[in-house]
Design an enzyme around this catalytic site. Sequence first.
Site, short mmCIF file in Angstrom:
data_model
loop_
_atom_site.label_atom_id
_atom_site.label_comp_id
_atom_site.label_asym_id
_atom_site.label_seq_id
_atom_site.Cartn_x
_atom_site.Cartn_y
_atom_site.Cartn_z
N ARG A 1 40.89 2.53 27.12
CA ARG A 1 41.55 3.59 27.60
C ARG A 1 41.76 3.18 29.20
NH1 ARG A 1 40.71 8.75 25.12
NH2 ARG A 1 42.16 7.99 23.81
N TYR A 2 40.35 2.98 29.63
CA TYR A 2 40.11 2.69 30.90
C TYR A 2 40.30 1.35 31.24
CZ TYR A 2 38.31 7.65 30.77
OH TYR A 2 38.50 8.93 30.28
N ARG B 1 36.45 -0.56 30.90
CA ARG B 1 35.57 -0.55 29.64
C ARG B 1 36.13 0.16 28.45
NH1 ARG B 1 36.11 3.51 33.41
NH2 ARG B 1 35.71 5.59 32.86
N CYS C 1 26.62 8.26 10.23
CA CYS C 1 25.72 9.28 11.23
C CYS C 1 24.75 9.76 10.30
CB CYS C 1 26.62 10.34 11.96
SG CYS C 1 27.64 10.06 13.14
N CYS D 1 28.18 16.45 12.26
CA CYS D 1 28.13 17.51 12.79
C CYS D 1 29.72 18.16 12.62
CB CYS D 1 28.24 17.32 14.43
SG CYS D 1 26.96 16.32 15.15
N CYS E 1 32.63 17.27 15.09
CA CYS E 1 32.89 16.11 15.34
C CYS E 1 33.98 15.76 15.92
CB CYS E 1 32.59 15.37 13.98
SG CYS E 1 32.90 13.39 14.60
N ARG F 1 35.59 12.95 15.74
CA ARG F 1 36.01 11.75 14.94
C ARG F 1 35.97 12.25 13.43
NH1 ARG F 1 33.68 7.97 18.68
NH2 ARG F 1 35.17 7.72 20.28
N ASP G 1 37.02 18.87 21.97
CA ASP G 1 38.55 18.47 21.58
C ASP G 1 39.05 19.28 20.54
OD1 ASP G 1 38.10 16.30 23.68
OD2 ASP G 1 37.05 15.30 22.12
N ASP H 1 38.73 16.38 27.96
CA ASP H 1 39.48 15.15 27.73
C ASP H 1 40.75 15.25 27.33
OD1 ASP H 1 39.67 12.18 27.13
OD2 ASP H 1 38.01 12.14 25.69
N LYS I 1 39.40 11.58 30.42
CA LYS I 1 38.45 12.60 30.96
C LYS I 1 38.75 13.05 32.38
CE LYS I 1 34.87 11.35 27.68
NZ LYS I 1 35.16 9.87 27.28
#
Length: 361
Positions: free
Chosen positions: A103-104, A107, A116, A120, A123, A125, A281, A318, A325
């Site tokens: 996206r950037y 990076r 995981c 969570c 989450c 994702r 998000d 975001d 962000k």
Amino acid sequence: MLERSLAVKSSSTKPIWKSLIADSITRLDQLAKNFEIDLHQLAPVVRNFPIRITPYYLSLIKQPHDPLWRQVIPDLAELTDTVTTKDPLCEEESSPVPGLIHRYPDRVVLLVSEQCAVHCRFCMRKRRVGIAAHEDLLGAGLEYIRQTPQIHEVILSGGDPLMLDDEPLARILNEIRQCNHVRVIRIHSRMPCTLPHRITDDFTKMLRDFSPVYLNIHFNHPDEITQQSAHACNQLADAGIPIGSQTVLLKGVNDDEETMHRLMEKLLHNRVRPYYLHQLDRVQGTGHFHVPVSTGLHIMDRLRGWLSGMAVPNYMVDLPGGGGKVPLTPQYIIRKEARCWHIKNFEGRMFSYPISSHNLP
Ligand SMILES: *Cc1c(COP(=O)(O)O)cnc(C)c1O
């Protein structure tokens, strides 16, 4: 140096962290042994969004509906969320190859694991964690990194990269280190919080060999910083691995100034530098955790100035649609005049500030 890391032997006895993962709670009936929950009601929730809780994290829950419980125990509200976007940040569109997000300019995020230690409930994702395996796709991501000299930093994420054993992780780090244009490697992991036993001596040594490696960890509540997790963080800091922390602003978990203050202070005491406080998000199934931005800004207002500047994270949103962000800050500039701005300090007192040097008398 690299040979040593790559030669990390998987010992015949299972490391403790792997046994703890094997002993994790993944079914409602296991949960029902510990807590009074409605198995029948929650079954469809778990079919959509699987459970996973390490025995360690479970042991930190003091009572039902406390801030740690809320993060990991399924809730009926996950199925009644009015938001239906599974990928509001359009990560899939920013993926030149599967499993890599670019996206950037300089990076990329490389998704190295779909697993995981703990799932969570909030989450970002949620659409993919715990559902598909992924190893075969890694080659394409690494090839993209090799072919793209603008990439100066690779962020390993997932899932949780630390779900991989040391050996495959060292292989990935080694591949990335072969690209001269990549200078910094960053790893995003929640394991120091959810399973601090993962931070072994071997692991710490291995990371040090691929320096500069930054570790960004994820704590949401001061009660998550136990002796064990503090030990894991300090061990990493002793090895010279800079650690940042990300926190997600969550209703009923940390959406008050007192909790956030204690969390940031405790992180700093353990040589962890708070990095981002994320606005949640808007991902399907997470609406019950939503905190208004005005509350987030109020909390930031109560951190800045009242707490070491090193303990104050940036509050980030975001932008939906893949905008990236952006930091949000409380309004300090109250009024702008041609020569001077009227600025509020952390206590709310007003000051005039000459905005350029030739305006000075
Ligand atoms: C958050 C994020 C990054 C890292 O952003 P930083 O501001 O450098 O921490 C990189 N790529 C994607 C797609 C991200 O979502």
